[in-house]
Design a protein around this motif. Structure first.
Motif, PDB file in Angstrom:
ATOM      1  N   PRO A 191       0.732  -1.033   0.128  1.00 55.01           N
ATOM      2  CA  PRO A 191       0.265   0.150  -0.175  1.00 55.01           C
ATOM      3  C   PRO A 191       0.919   1.439  -0.318  1.00 55.01           C
ATOM      4  O   PRO A 191       0.576   1.934   1.349  1.00 55.01           O
ATOM      5  N   HIS A 192       1.542   1.083  -1.281  1.00 58.58           N
ATOM      6  CA  HIS A 192       2.522   1.996  -0.766  1.00 58.58           C
ATOM      7  C   HIS A 192       1.786   3.605  -1.782  1.00 58.58           C
ATOM      8  O   HIS A 192       1.148   3.859  -2.135  1.00 58.58           O
ATOM      9  N   LEU A 193       1.837   5.053  -0.598  1.00 58.77           N
ATOM     10  CA  LEU A 193       1.209   6.031  -0.795  1.00 58.77           C
ATOM     11  C   LEU A 193       2.478   7.324  -0.721  1.00 58.77           C
ATOM     12  O   LEU A 193       3.583   7.579  -0.384  1.00 58.77           O
ATOM     13  N   TYR A 194       2.140   7.856  -1.895  1.00 58.58           N
ATOM     14  CA  TYR A 194       2.984   9.207  -2.217  1.00 58.58           C
ATOM     15  C   TYR A 194       2.198  10.425  -1.249  1.00 58.58           C
ATOM     16  O   TYR A 194       1.164   9.824  -1.032  1.00 58.58           O
ATOM     17  N   ARG A 195       2.936  11.418  -1.101  1.00 64.79           N
ATOM     18  CA  ARG A 195       2.369  12.644  -1.046  1.00 64.79           C
ATOM     19  C   ARG A 195       2.415  13.656  -1.542  1.00 64.79           C
ATOM     20  O   ARG A 195       3.337  14.371  -2.009  1.00 64.79           O
ATOM     21  N   LEU A 196       1.393  14.452  -1.407  1.00 64.43           N
ATOM     22  CA  LEU A 196       1.306  15.502  -2.349  1.00 64.43           C
ATOM     23  C   LEU A 196       1.389  16.428  -1.098  1.00 64.43           C
ATOM     24  O   LEU A 196       0.920  16.364  -0.221  1.00 64.43           O
ATOM     25  N   LEU A 197       2.428  17.617  -1.437  1.00 66.18           N
ATOM     26  CA  LEU A 197       2.488  18.206  -0.706  1.00 66.18           C
ATOM     27  C   LEU A 197       2.068  20.000  -0.785  1.00 66.18           C
ATOM     28  O   LEU A 197       2.707  20.823  -2.186  1.00 66.18           O
ATOM     29  N   VAL A 198       1.104  20.468  -0.631  1.00 65.00           N
ATOM     30  CA  VAL A 198       0.192  21.232  -1.088  1.00 65.00           C
ATOM     31  C   VAL A 198       0.885  22.713   0.034  1.00 65.00           C
ATOM     32  O   VAL A 198       0.419  23.121   1.160  1.00 65.00           O
ATOM     33  N   ARG A 199       1.359  23.720  -0.852  1.00 63.99           N
ATOM     34  CA  ARG A 199       0.862  24.821  -0.446  1.00 63.99           C
ATOM     35  C   ARG A 199       0.654  26.139  -0.434  1.00 63.99           C
ATOM     36  O   ARG A 199       0.539  26.221  -2.215  1.00 63.99           O
ATOM     37  N   VAL A 200       0.005  26.961   0.675  1.00 58.65           N
ATOM     38  CA  VAL A 200      -1.298  27.854  -0.419  1.00 58.65           C
ATOM     39  C   VAL A 200      -0.741  29.290   0.486  1.00 58.65           C
ATOM     40  O   VAL A 200      -0.328  29.824   1.307  1.00 58.65           O
ATOM     41  N   GLU A 201      -0.217  30.344  -0.466  1.00 60.58           N
ATOM     42  CA  GLU A 201       0.122  31.401  -0.176  1.00 60.58           C
ATOM     43  C   GLU A 201      -1.307  32.189  -0.523  1.00 60.58           C
ATOM     44  O   GLU A 201      -1.236  32.627  -1.179  1.00 60.58           O
ATOM     45  N   ASP A 202      -0.659  33.640   0.556  1.00 61.47           N
ATOM     46  CA  ASP A 202      -2.019  34.448   0.255  1.00 61.47           C
ATOM     47  C   ASP A 202      -1.160  35.117  -0.957  1.00 61.47           C
ATOM     48  O   ASP A 202      -1.126  35.500  -1.651  1.00 61.47           O
ATOM     49  N   ALA A 203      -2.000  36.555  -1.099  1.00 63.44           N
ATOM     50  CA  ALA A 203      -1.510  37.664  -2.486  1.00 63.44           C
ATOM     51  C   ALA A 203      -0.481  38.087  -2.128  1.00 63.44           C
ATOM     52  O   ALA A 203       0.211  38.837  -2.922  1.00 63.44           O
ATOM     53  N   GLU A 204       0.213  38.852  -0.988  1.00 66.24           N
ATOM     54  CA  GLU A 204       1.145  39.061  -0.196  1.00 66.24           C
ATOM     55  C   GLU A 204       2.416  37.948  -0.019  1.00 66.24           C
ATOM     56  O   GLU A 204       3.177  38.259   0.010  1.00 66.24           O
ATOM     57  N   GLY A 205       2.032  37.236  -0.813  1.00 68.17           N
ATOM     58  CA  GLY A 205       2.893  35.740  -0.546  1.00 68.17           C
ATOM     59  C   GLY A 205       3.397  35.002   0.525  1.00 68.17           C
ATOM     60  O   GLY A 205       4.384  34.302   0.868  1.00 68.17           O
ATOM     61  N   ALA A 206       2.526  35.243   1.807  1.00 70.57           N
ATOM     62  CA  ALA A 206       2.788  34.587   2.918  1.00 70.57           C
ATOM     63  C   ALA A 206       2.489  33.341   2.964  1.00 70.57           C
ATOM     64  O   ALA A 206       1.180  33.121   2.858  1.00 70.57           O
TER      65      ALA A 206
END
Length: 1020
Positions: free
Chosen positions: A296-311
């Motif tokens: 049961p191999h699982l890859y991992r997606l890393l989702v990074r969310v930034e606001d309009a100012e880039g933070a």
């Protein structure tokens, strides 16, 4: 995916007034509830993500103030207002069921609606005289102030069966699906400092008509309650799909984001996903590692969310299993390979009812993985979200089932000839919106789990256009196959299901069906009803699944007993079932059909499950082993193969050997142990063990095993013959004496009255506490009760209890002798219709051995015998049991594939398997010899050259049958021995009519059973 498509308004604001009169409206199932979404979590930083603790979450689990009302008319008005004084209210833990906290009654019902016969209501209407309402209040403060643009919602992961919510006196909304989350926005009703959250929980609403599952009827907040913060820049919903082809795989991610979020997605260890013009992010894998139950191999997606100012606004980790599950070439295939569901049904139920922790759930999955289970059906509702996470990680194929069962209404059509328009939901358009809502809640939450391979439209709700439309909706949003069993009963819309699904169909009928129906794969969504002492002849199903390509396995009913810990009036703990809470209507112990007990201790059936579901089929002879692999991707080279040679429990040799059988292939290998040429019986065991520890089992865990018994012919060394014993004739008794024993037969009462062994000045040890009698009865099993065996077999109960010596015993006792022995025999008349008779002869040798011969020829018109043997009792001190035969767990003639022949030891005092309702148990098949002794070794040995069934229990079958629960059995006064030629198999195709298969019943015609009794001398 857009926010509009989710129906989410960024400033979703509740309002209005809750109207309880709408609880009886099938169209009223959600008000101001946030739309369903994927079950991903979001974190403030990668450090938080690594720690697994999200700063966006605040648990509201714990003690809440609570008021119980028996119906809507008894609730306290205004309780939701911040100034209302709840200080005198009770405290109740959340999560919990109110019925397990001292309110109302836990009620177990299988098919019956819990209000049936108490209030005259029709589908949609709700009981009014008794319909408990729980009012909950929780005060809380936010862990930190609300940030600009942030929204805060509360999620109730499970409330049975509906919840209305207020914050600081303001009505927030309503949700009515017991088993998927109800989430409500709080933001605009929050105040600085202390906030007052008030919830009203209703036991029965119109939606309860859709929740007539075979389970305990509870109510309350039974899953987690969590405050969730949504930052201004936020990913609200995430969808991951994988496409697999010959060249590789593609992962595609779509999402709904708010607040000008800028999203970057990385597949860890591979690279960044590229965004299409439509916003879909994709990445190509040239040689993907595919997810399967074995890997049961699982890859991992890393989702990074930034606001309009880039933070950085939030970080999400989404596991991804790359796999393809589909119907291909007419068969269910995983990654192109035909699969067999070695499955179980699993109610989400433990010692706290349906309140289950992640840790408890993980322990369940480890147990199931360890016995070869590869598939689970979530009977009959969506489970906690963490179940699916764990199923992804451990590797289970999951049929994810909609919260729907209307069995009580369906029975009106099946048995009372009600018209089809009575079906629920049937063709009734007013029930379609709620079911589509439940389908959406199920799908949206669970869509990203690779373990989910099929969507199920519910259970035992007949058929109709509404369920067909639900199936079509699933197909409109996803590619996974759709399952529904009810088409078998209502075939008007066969397109509802992509597979032929049935329940409890005998294996022979499945094979016959598939001779002419080759249009769909066939599965048993329920089979092998494991109620009480059951699970017989299941090998017929498993064998067919590996022989017939279109039959692709099934799901055992079910995993664990549904039972509640209780204490009787004497302070003795026991597990209660239907009716033990004083409730009515109920369905008694029909909740006790697990392969494990409620506390997860294994039932004897689990030994059989492990043998049937093991991934290797082994055929062993004296010199080699044939290994047939049922793995999908795994080679046997990764397992340690060990051969062990034994003689009556004594290990003579053990050695490892190497194998390398590819998935789906076979190979034969020479054994590294050699059977000696000396006469005798030898066992050769082959085990395949884990070389290294895994998440679900330690190194050395047996993945597959097999055994053969090898008999080397030859004459044993001649034993020294003892002189013929002395016969002493009295008026009312016959004595037979040897150097170390004395046997007394009563010609007055007709039987063996005494067996004293180890003669000393005080006369030796008396080994019998009652006169042995022929026995034809055992305490009926749940399955036997299901098909009415006690009614049919009752005369064999009378024959076992009330047989009498034929004629005048003083005249009819048979006495004969030869050079080595004296034989005394009796004939018993049996109170059967027509009358039958049974002969019992005791041949006493000079060494003290008594060979018992029981013979009978019953009229063919008499019912099948439950068993054929003898019953004798010995002192209770003889509680140490040792035997050479099948074990280690209880077996039956139709449930012994999981056993192995060896020497085993047990304590008689724990030999009665603690089924919810006491019944025949503790029996052992293939017993060559058995002994029961006291702490000093004094006792009795029984033997049978042809092998026998044998049990040693603290109670007679009659005492066992009389007890409704194990705690009701009388104090232990004796040890009861029952050697038998055979007992009727336990059966298990179902528990309401399926009889034991013919080959596992006692044969008609003359029956003869021989076994020996010998005293065993211990220390003084």
């Amino acid at each position: 995916m857009t926010l509009d498509s989710l129906g989410v308004a960024e400033t979703a604001l509740a309002g209005g007034v809750f109207d309880p009169s709408r609880l009886a409206d099938p169209g009223y199932f959600a008000e101001h509830r946030r739309p369903a979404r994927s079950d991903h979590r979001w974190f403030r930083s990668e450090a938080e993500l690594a720690a697994g603790e999200s700063g966006f979450e605040q648990s509201l689990n714990g003690l809440w103030k609570f008021h119980y009302a028996r119906n809507l008319g008894a609730v306290i008005p205004g309780f939701e207002q911040p100034g209302f004084d709840t200080s005198t209210w009770d405290d109740i833990p959340v999560p919990s069921h109110i019925q397990l906290q001292g309110y109302d009654r836990a009620q177990y019902a299988n098919v019956q609606y819990p209000w049936d016969g108490r209030e005259a209501v029709v589908p949609g209407e709700i009981p009014t005289r008794f319909n408990p309402v729980g009012s909950y209040v929780r005060r809380f403060e936010l862990e930190r102030p609300v940030e600009p643009g942030e929204r805060i919602a509360v999620e109730f992961a499970g409330v049975e069966s509906a919840v209305a919510l207020w914050l600081n006196g303001r009505y927030l909304g309503f949700g009515a699906d017991s088993f998927t989350p109800s989430e409500f926005d709080l933001t605009d009703a929050l105040v600085d400092g202390e906030n007052v959250l008030a919830a009203q929980v209703f036991k029965w609403t119109s939606g309860s008509w859709l929740e007539d599952q075979d389970f305990y009827r509870f109510s309350g907040i039974f899953r987690d309650v969590v405050l969730r913060r949504r930052p201004a820049a936020h990913v609200e919903d995430l969808r991951v799909s994988t496409t697999l082809d010959d060249a590789g795989a593609e992962i595609a991610v779509t999402f709904a984001a708010v607040g000008g979020a800028v999203v970057g997605i990385e597949l860890e260890g591979v690279g960044m996903l590229d965004a299409d013009a439509d916003g879909t992010h994709r990445i190509r894998l040239d040689a993907p590692r595919l997810w399967s139950p074995e890997d049961p191999h699982l890859y991992r997606l890393l989702v990074r969310v930034e606001d309009a100012e880039g933070a950085t606004s939030e970080v999400i980790a989404q596991p991804v299993g790359v796999r393809r599950f589909a119907i291909e070439d007419g068969m269910l295939r995983l990654n192109g390979r035909r699969i067999v569901f070695n499955g179980v049904n699993r109610h989400e139920f433990g010692l706290q009812g349906r309140v289950m922790s992640r840790e408890q759930t993980e322990a369940d999955l480890r147990l199931l993985k360890g016995v070869g289970v590869n598939a689970i059906r979530t009977s009959h509702y969506p489970n906690n979200s963490f179940f699916y996470e764990l199923a992804d990680e451990y590797g289970f194929l999951v049929i994810d089932e909609l919260n729907l069962e209307t069995h009580g209404v369906w029975d009106e059509i099946r048995y009372l000839d009600a018209p089809l328009d009575r079906a629920l939901p049937g063709d009734r358009p007013e029930w379609k919106p709620v079911l589509l809502d439940r389908a959406a809640s199920l799908f949206e939450r669970d869509k990203n789990h690779p373990s989910v391979v099929m969507w199920s439209c519910g259970n035992e709700s007949f058929g109709g256009s509404v369920i067909r439309d639900v199936a079509d909706w699933f197909r409109s949003v996803d590619v996974r196959p759709v399952h529904y069993e009810g088409v078998d009963w209502d075939p008007r819309h066969p397109e509802t299901t992509d597979v032929t699904s049935r329940m409890y169909t005998p294996a022979a009928e499945i094979e016959e069906h598939l001779r002419t129906h080759r249009d769909k794969p066939f599965i048993l969504c329920e089979y092998a009803h494991s109620m009480g002492n059951s699970f017989g002849a299941v090998e017929k199903y498993v064998e067919l699944a590996y022989r017939e390509p279109l039959f692709q396995g099934g799901f055992i009913w079910d995993f664990a007993d549904q039972a509640i810990r209780m204490t009787d009036r004497h302070g003795v703990a026991f597990f209660g079932y239907g009716g033990d809470g004083g409730e009515a209507p109920h369905d008694a112990d029909f909740s006790g059909n697990g392969i494990v007990f409620a506390d997860r201790s294994p039932k004897p059936a689990l030994q059989e499950v492990a043998a049937l579901y093991q991934p290797l089929r082994l055929e062993i002879d004296a010199e080699s082993v044939l290994v047939e692999s049922r793995f999908l991707v795994t080679s046997t080279a990764g397992l340690e193969a060990v051969a062990t040679l034994r003689r009556e429990g004594r290990t003579l040799a053990e050695a490892s050997f190497e194998t390398d059988v590819a998935a789906g292939e076979s190979g034969r290998f020479p054994l590294p142990v050699v059977v000696p040429g000396f006469p005798g019986e030898y066992t050769v065991d082959v085990e395949f063990r884990l070389r290294e520890s895994t998440r679900w089992a330690a190194a050395g865990h047996v993945v597959a095993r097999g055994q053969t018994v090898v008999r080397v012919a030859g004459e044993p060394a001649p034993a020294r013959r003892a002189p013929r014993p002395e016969l002493v004739r009295g008026t009312h008794n016959l004595g037979v004496r040897g150097a170390n024993f004395e046997v007394l037969f009563s010609t007055l009462h007709g039987g063996l009255a005494s067996y004293r062994y180890g003669l000393t000045a005080d006369g030796g040890r008396e080994l019998l506490t009652s006169m042995p009698k022929p026995n034809f009865w055992h305490a009926p099993t749940s399955n036997e009760r299901g098909w009415g065996a006690p009614f049919e077999d009752g005369q064999w109960l009378l024959a076992s209890r009330y047989a009498r010596v034929a004629g005048e015993a003083l005249k009819t006792a048979r006495v004969s002798s030869d050079d080595e022995s004296v034989t005394v025999g009796f004939t018993y008349d049996l109170p059967t219709n027509p009358p039958a008779a049974c002969d019992v002869d005791y041949r006493v040798s000079g060494d003290g051995r008594i060979e018992v011969t029981v013979s009978m020829e019953a009229d063919a018109s008499l019912p099948d015998l439950p068993e054929f043997g003898m019953l004798l009792t010995v002192p209770a001190d003889l509680h140490r049991l040792r035997w050479y035969g099948d074990g280690p767990e209880e077996t039956a003639v139709d449930r012994r594939l999981g056993a192995r022949r060896d020497v085993f030891e047990r304590d008689v005092r724990t030999e009665l398997t603690p089924y919810l309702r006491p019944q025949e148990s503790g029996s052992r098949t293939g017993v060559q010899w058995a002994s029961v002794t006291d702490e000093r070794g004094w006792g009795l040995r029984l033997d049978s050259a042809d092998g026998m069934e044998f049990s040693a229990l603290p109670w007679t079958p009659f005492e066992v049958e009389n007890a409704a629960h194990p705690n009701e059995l009388p104090p232990i006064q004796r040890t009861v021995l029952r050697p038998a030629l055979m007992r009727r198999g336990v059966a298990g195709d179902d528990s309401w009519g399926a009889r034991t298969h013919a080959e596992f019943r006692l044969p008609r015609g003359p029956l003869t059973f021989r076994f020996g009794l010998t005293g065993v001398a211990g220390t003084a």
